[in-house]
Design a protein around this motif. Structure first.
Motif, PDB file in Angstrom:
ATOM      1  N   THR A  37      51.714  27.959 -32.496  1.00  0.00           N
ATOM      2  CA  THR A  37      50.429  28.451 -32.006  1.00  0.00           C
ATOM      3  C   THR A  37      50.349  28.255 -30.497  1.00  0.00           C
ATOM      4  OG1 THR A  37      49.270  26.347 -32.209  1.00  0.00           O
ATOM      5  CG2 THR A  37      49.301  27.776 -34.174  1.00  0.00           C
ATOM      6  N   ALA A  38      49.450  28.984 -29.868  1.00  0.00           N
ATOM      7  CA  ALA A  38      49.236  28.833 -28.429  1.00  0.00           C
ATOM      8  C   ALA A  38      48.812  27.399 -28.115  1.00  0.00           C
ATOM      9  CB  ALA A  38      48.192  29.827 -27.943  1.00  0.00           C
ATOM     10  N   ALA A  39      47.942  26.812 -28.934  1.00  0.00           N
ATOM     11  CA  ALA A  39      47.461  25.446 -28.694  1.00  0.00           C
ATOM     12  C   ALA A  39      48.605  24.437 -28.776  1.00  0.00           C
ATOM     13  CB  ALA A  39      46.357  25.094 -29.685  1.00  0.00           C
ATOM     14  N   GLU A  40      49.490  24.608 -29.773  1.00  0.00           N
ATOM     15  CA  GLU A  40      50.629  23.693 -29.902  1.00  0.00           C
ATOM     16  C   GLU A  40      51.520  23.740 -28.661  1.00  0.00           C
ATOM     17  OE1 GLU A  40      51.645  23.676 -34.671  1.00  0.00           O
ATOM     18  OE2 GLU A  40      52.276  25.397 -33.477  1.00  0.00           O
ATOM     19  N   ARG A  41      51.844  24.937 -28.237  1.00  0.00           N
ATOM     20  CA  ARG A  41      52.752  25.084 -27.103  1.00  0.00           C
ATOM     21  C   ARG A  41      52.088  24.738 -25.782  1.00  0.00           C
ATOM     22  NH1 ARG A  41      57.620  24.618 -29.353  1.00  0.00           N
ATOM     23  NH2 ARG A  41      58.342  26.510 -30.356  1.00  0.00           N
ATOM     24  N   GLU A  42      50.799  25.017 -25.658  1.00  0.00           N
ATOM     25  CA  GLU A  42      50.089  24.699 -24.417  1.00  0.00           C
ATOM     26  C   GLU A  42      50.030  23.194 -24.188  1.00  0.00           C
ATOM     27  OE1 GLU A  42      46.289  26.464 -22.037  1.00  0.00           O
ATOM     28  OE2 GLU A  42      46.091  26.237 -24.209  1.00  0.00           O
ATOM     29  N   SER A  43      49.999  22.426 -25.274  1.00  0.00           N
ATOM     30  CA  SER A  43      49.904  20.968 -25.153  1.00  0.00           C
ATOM     31  C   SER A  43      51.234  20.321 -24.748  1.00  0.00           C
ATOM     32  CB  SER A  43      49.414  20.365 -26.472  1.00  0.00           C
ATOM     33  OG  SER A  43      50.423  20.472 -27.469  1.00  0.00           O
ATOM     34  N   LEU A  44      52.320  21.087 -24.813  1.00  0.00           N
ATOM     35  CA  LEU A  44      53.625  20.514 -24.453  1.00  0.00           C
ATOM     36  C   LEU A  44      53.752  20.390 -22.940  1.00  0.00           C
ATOM     37  CD1 LEU A  44      55.857  22.553 -26.908  1.00  0.00           C
ATOM     38  CD2 LEU A  44      55.237  20.139 -27.094  1.00  0.00           C
ATOM     39  N   PRO A  45      54.344  19.291 -22.472  1.00  0.00           N
ATOM     40  CA  PRO A  45      54.507  19.119 -21.020  1.00  0.00           C
ATOM     41  C   PRO A  45      55.524  20.121 -20.468  1.00  0.00           C
ATOM     42  CG  PRO A  45      55.681  17.397 -22.195  1.00  0.00           C
ATOM     43  CD  PRO A  45      54.909  18.185 -23.226  1.00  0.00           C
ATOM     44  N   LEU A  46      55.442  20.372 -19.185  1.00  0.00           N
ATOM     45  CA  LEU A  46      56.367  21.293 -18.544  1.00  0.00           C
ATOM     46  C   LEU A  46      57.818  20.848 -18.739  1.00  0.00           C
ATOM     47  CD1 LEU A  46      56.451  23.931 -16.980  1.00  0.00           C
ATOM     48  CD2 LEU A  46      56.295  22.596 -14.854  1.00  0.00           C
ATOM     49  N   ASP A  47      58.039  19.542 -18.887  1.00  0.00           N
ATOM     50  CA  ASP A  47      59.408  19.044 -19.126  1.00  0.00           C
ATOM     51  C   ASP A  47      59.990  19.582 -20.429  1.00  0.00           C
ATOM     52  OD1 ASP A  47      59.669  17.692 -16.763  1.00  0.00           O
ATOM     53  OD2 ASP A  47      59.104  15.744 -17.596  1.00  0.00           O
ATOM     54  N   TRP A  48      59.152  19.831 -21.439  1.00  0.00           N
ATOM     55  CA  TRP A  48      59.652  20.424 -22.689  1.00  0.00           C
ATOM     56  C   TRP A  48      60.201  21.816 -22.407  1.00  0.00           C
ATOM     57  CZ3 TRP A  48      58.808  24.806 -25.534  1.00  0.00           C
ATOM     58  CH2 TRP A  48      59.357  24.826 -26.817  1.00  0.00           C
ATOM     59  N   TRP A  49      59.475  22.598 -21.616  1.00  0.00           N
ATOM     60  CA  TRP A  49      59.896  23.950 -21.274  1.00  0.00           C
ATOM     61  C   TRP A  49      61.159  23.909 -20.413  1.00  0.00           C
ATOM     62  CZ3 TRP A  49      57.318  27.937 -23.579  1.00  0.00           C
ATOM     63  CH2 TRP A  49      56.104  27.604 -24.198  1.00  0.00           C
ATOM     64  N   ARG A  50      61.241  22.945 -19.506  1.00  0.00           N
ATOM     65  CA  ARG A  50      62.456  22.786 -18.681  1.00  0.00           C
ATOM     66  C   ARG A  50      63.658  22.449 -19.563  1.00  0.00           C
ATOM     67  NH1 ARG A  50      58.935  19.554 -15.016  1.00  0.00           N
ATOM     68  NH2 ARG A  50      58.406  20.941 -13.294  1.00  0.00           N
ATOM     69  N   ALA A  51      63.459  21.556 -20.522  1.00  0.00           N
ATOM     70  CA  ALA A  51      64.557  21.158 -21.408  1.00  0.00           C
ATOM     71  C   ALA A  51      65.094  22.357 -22.192  1.00  0.00           C
ATOM     72  CB  ALA A  51      64.104  20.054 -22.364  1.00  0.00           C
ATOM     73  N   ARG A  52      64.211  23.255 -22.594  1.00  0.00           N
ATOM     74  CA  ARG A  52      64.631  24.449 -23.327  1.00  0.00           C
ATOM     75  C   ARG A  52      65.524  25.330 -22.450  1.00  0.00           C
ATOM     76  NH1 ARG A  52      61.075  27.904 -27.452  1.00  0.00           N
ATOM     77  NH2 ARG A  52      62.345  26.712 -28.891  1.00  0.00           N
TER      78      ARG A  52
END
Length: 175
Positions: A36-51
């Motif tokens: 969901t948008a809420a689940e992903r929005e709550s993730l820190p930018l470091d999660w997106w960097r790790a991906r």
């Protein structure tokens, strides 16, 4: 689309724009994604960097479509790590901004995933799921050589509705 199109593997420097585009995808098309948008929005930018980590044998690669310096489409490919399943990859997170649909970007992104899987070595097939009823996505995948192999009933719950997922696969040419 008058500006030049670039298809490239994203890296950690793209984390913020990747996050923004995917949050748009989750918000506008909640029936197309498991998260969901809420689940992903709550993730820190470091999660997106790790991906988007650049390691040679990274478990995931995310490929972006850029038009005039703007990220307008993305797709990911994840690679199995276990010995008995390393021959498989999975396409995930396919999204093209509505302003750029019907211009061939989706097909270019899917073909880039296929090429990334070929380059990985040892990968024989790519799998994906598509929400049942998402005819445009289904047809795109079919044009790119994917074939259905089963329907997962009640795969995702959205509120009090359930969405079935069609499983599709494609063997890599020359694998």
């Amino acid at each position: 689309m008058n500006a030049p199109l670039t298809i490239q593997i994203l890296d950690v420097s793209h984390a913020q724009v990747y996050r923004q585009l995917m949050l748009q995808a989750y918000a506008l098309h909640p029936d197309s994604f498991t998260s969901t948008a809420a689940e992903r929005e709550s993730l820190p930018l470091d999660w997106w960097r790790a991906r988007l980590a650049p390691e040679a044998q990274a478990g995931e690669r995310v490929i972006g479509a850029w038009v005039g310096g703007e990220l307008v489409g993305v797709v990911g490919v994840s690679f199995e790590r276990r010995e008995k399943t390393r021959h498989k990859a999975a396409l995930f997170g396919m999204y093209v901004d509505a302003r750029f649909r019907q211009q061939g970007l989706g097909e270019k992104l899917v073909l880039a995933v296929i090429e990334a899987a070929r380059q990985r070595g040892g990968v024989r097939l790519i799998q994906l799921t598509v929400s049942n009823g998402n005819i445009a996505a289904y047809r795109l995948y079919e044009r790119c050589g994917f074939r259905p192999w089963g329907l997962e009933p009640y795969a995702v719950r959205q509120g009090d509705q359930f969405i079935d997922k069609m499983h599709m696969w494609r063997e890599l040419d020359g694998a």
